[in-house]
Design a protein around this motif. Structure first.
Motif, PDB file in Angstrom:
ATOM      1  N   GLU A  70      -8.075 -45.691 -18.937  1.00  0.00           N
ATOM      2  CA  GLU A  70      -7.706 -46.533 -17.799  1.00  0.00           C
ATOM      3  C   GLU A  70      -6.630 -47.535 -18.221  1.00  0.00           C
ATOM      4  O   GLU A  70      -6.626 -48.015 -19.360  1.00  0.00           O
ATOM      5  N   LYS A 101      -5.292 -51.242 -17.447  1.00  0.00           N
ATOM      6  CA  LYS A 101      -5.726 -52.506 -16.842  1.00  0.00           C
ATOM      7  C   LYS A 101      -4.593 -53.517 -16.905  1.00  0.00           C
ATOM      8  O   LYS A 101      -3.914 -53.636 -17.920  1.00  0.00           O
ATOM      9  N   TRP A 144      -8.554 -59.383 -16.660  1.00  0.00           N
ATOM     10  CA  TRP A 144      -8.519 -58.237 -15.750  1.00  0.00           C
ATOM     11  C   TRP A 144      -9.157 -58.613 -14.418  1.00  0.00           C
ATOM     12  O   TRP A 144     -10.043 -59.470 -14.355  1.00  0.00           O
ATOM     13  N   SER A 170     -11.526 -58.334 -11.195  1.00  0.00           N
ATOM     14  CA  SER A 170     -12.789 -57.801 -10.681  1.00  0.00           C
ATOM     15  C   SER A 170     -13.142 -58.573  -9.417  1.00  0.00           C
ATOM     16  O   SER A 170     -12.783 -59.746  -9.280  1.00  0.00           O
ATOM     17  N   SER A 190       0.108 -54.913 -19.524  1.00  0.00           N
ATOM     18  CA  SER A 190      -0.921 -53.889 -19.337  1.00  0.00           C
ATOM     19  C   SER A 190      -1.753 -53.680 -20.595  1.00  0.00           C
ATOM     20  O   SER A 190      -1.245 -53.794 -21.714  1.00  0.00           O
TER      21      SER A 190
END
Length: 247
Positions: A201, A203, A85, A87, A102
Motif C-alpha cells: 500500500e 500511504k 497517515w 484515518s 509518500s
C-alpha cells in the motif's frame, strides 16, 4: 508629524503581529523522512517549516515518542504533528493538510524463506505470524483477515523479532527500512532479512493540526498555501534533492 508617528506605530504593530505567528509541532524520529539528528530535521520537516516560513510563521519541533506525540496533539498541548497517515478515527480530532511525501508499505522476511501467498487470508491459513508497530495504521484488509500480529513499540524491535524467528513477516515502510538497515550497527539484522515485493500500500504523509489548537483552520490553510508556493517555485524539489530523497 503626528500622522507619521501614528503610521510608524501601525507598521510596528503589524510587524509584531507577523513575528508573533508560531506553530509548535510534535514529531518522532523517522529517518530518512524526519528525525532529530538529520540535517534540518529531514526533508519532510524542512518542507513543513519552509512552507510556514513563507507565510510568516516560525516553526518549533518537539520530538516525542509516537503515542505521546499523538496524545499531545489531540489535547492541543502542541498545535499538531508531522508525517501522519489519514484515518477516519483521527479525522475526528485533527485537520489534515495536503499530502507531502509518500510511504510505500510492505513486508520484510528472512532471506532463507520462500513465502508465497494469494492474499492475507492465505497467509493466515498457512500459519504465518506478523510483526508491526503499535498504533500504526495497517494496510487495508490485513487485520480484518485475523492473521496474528505481534505489536511492538518501535520499528527497530520489528527487525529484531523477525531476525529471532518470533514472527515470519513484518510490516514496514520501504524507504525507512532501507535507511535503518544501511546503518553499521544494524548490519546484523540486514544480513538476514530482505524486502519482499510487491508494495502492499502507498500511504500519504500529512501535517495534522489539532482541532484544539488556536485558529486551527487558519494554520492549516496557511500551510497548504505555503506548500503550494514551494512546489510552484521549485523549492520543494530542491529540498528533496538536497536530502538525496526523491519520490
Amino acid at each position: 508629524m503626528l500622522k507619521i508617528y501614528m503610521l510608524g506605530l501601525v507598521m510596528l504593530f503589524i510587524s509584531a503581529q507577523a513575528m508573533s505567528k508560531e506553530v509548535l509541532l510534535a514529531a518522532m524520529d523517522y529517518p530518512p523522512f524526519y528525525g532529530e539528528k538529520l540535517d534540518n530535521y529531514g526533508p519532510l520537516i524542512e518542507v513543513i517549516a519552509k512552507s510556514y516560513n513563507v507565510m510568516g510563521y516560525d516553526v518549533k519541533i518537539n520530538f516525542l515518542p509516537w503515542a505521546r506525540a499523538i496524545a499531545w496533539s489531540k489535547s492541543g498541548k502542541v498545535d499538531g504533528m508531522v508525517g501522519v497517515w489519514y484515518s477516519t478515527e483521527r479525522a475526528e480530532y485533527f485537520l489534515y493538510s495536503e499530502p507531502i511525501l509518500s510511504n510505500f508499505i510492505g513486508f520484510y522476511k528472512r532471506k532463507n524463506e520462500d513465502i508465497r501467498y494469494k492474499d492475507y487470508l492465505d497467509l493466515k491459513e498457512q500459519g504465518y505470524k506478523l510483526g508491526s508497530v503499535r498504533g500504526y495504521i495497517q494496510p487495508k484488509g490485513l487485520q480484518e483477515s485475523g492473521i496474528p500480529i505481534m505489536f511492538v513499540s518501535k520499528d527497530l524491535q520489528s527487525f529484531k523479532i523477525l531476525s529471532k524467528n518470533r514472527v515470519d513477516l513484518i510490516v514496514v515502510d520501504k524507504e525507512y527500512s532501507r535507511y535503518i538497515l544501511a546503518q553499521h550497527k544494524f548490519q546484523k539484522y540486514a544480513k538476514n532479512i530482505e524486502w519482499m515485493e510487491p508494495v502492499l500500500e502507498e500511504k500519504q504523509q500529512h501535517l495534522i493540526i489539532s482541532k484544539e489548537a488556536e485558529n486551527p483552520k487558519n494554520k492549516l490553510k496557511d500551510f497548504n498555501e505555503g506548500l503550494q508556493e514551494l512546489k510552484e517555485t521549485g523549492v520543494f524539489t530542491e529540498i528533496l534533492k538536497k536530502h538525496a530523497f526523491m519520490q
